[in-house]
Design an enzyme around this catalytic site. Sequence first.
Site, PDB file in Angstrom:
ATOM      1  N   ASP A   1      -5.269  54.446   8.587  1.00  0.00           N
ATOM      2  CA  ASP A   1      -4.347  55.014   7.612  1.00  0.00           C
ATOM      3  C   ASP A   1      -4.687  54.571   6.194  1.00  0.00           C
ATOM      4  O   ASP A   1      -3.918  54.746   5.260  1.00  0.00           O
ATOM      5  CB  ASP A   1      -2.908  54.623   7.936  1.00  0.00           C
ATOM      6  CG  ASP A   1      -2.680  53.121   7.896  1.00  0.00           C
ATOM      7  OD1 ASP A   1      -3.655  52.360   7.735  1.00  0.00           O
ATOM      8  OD2 ASP A   1      -1.512  52.716   8.036  1.00  0.00           O
ATOM      9  N   GLY A   2      -5.862  53.952   6.033  1.00  0.00           N
ATOM     10  CA  GLY A   2      -6.301  53.530   4.710  1.00  0.00           C
ATOM     11  C   GLY A   2      -6.015  52.089   4.404  1.00  0.00           C
ATOM     12  O   GLY A   2      -6.386  51.591   3.340  1.00  0.00           O
TER      13      GLY A   2
END
Length: 92
Positions: free
Chosen positions: A90-91
């Site tokens: 998700d970064g």
Amino acid sequence: MLYNAGMISNRILPHCSHDVEVRTVALVGRIAPETSVEPLLQVIQILLQLSKQVVIESKTHEYFQLCDYPSVALEHMCEHADVLISVGGDGT
């Protein structure tokens, strides 16, 4: 600088007592069916814009088919990279 998607803002890390030149950066990505390769590709592009060499951990390399970059086994990362960045799906 330290930052991830869950933080409200970035923060500066304390200055080291010695300068370290980072030339090669190793990347490890989260391997799971719901994981997107996009955050990993964004980090790669930023590193390349900063004129850094990029190596990819071998399982991450295989899972995401990142054939344009060298692959290195996790146990050999210290021999090939100055720093390692772990990128969540998700970064984070």
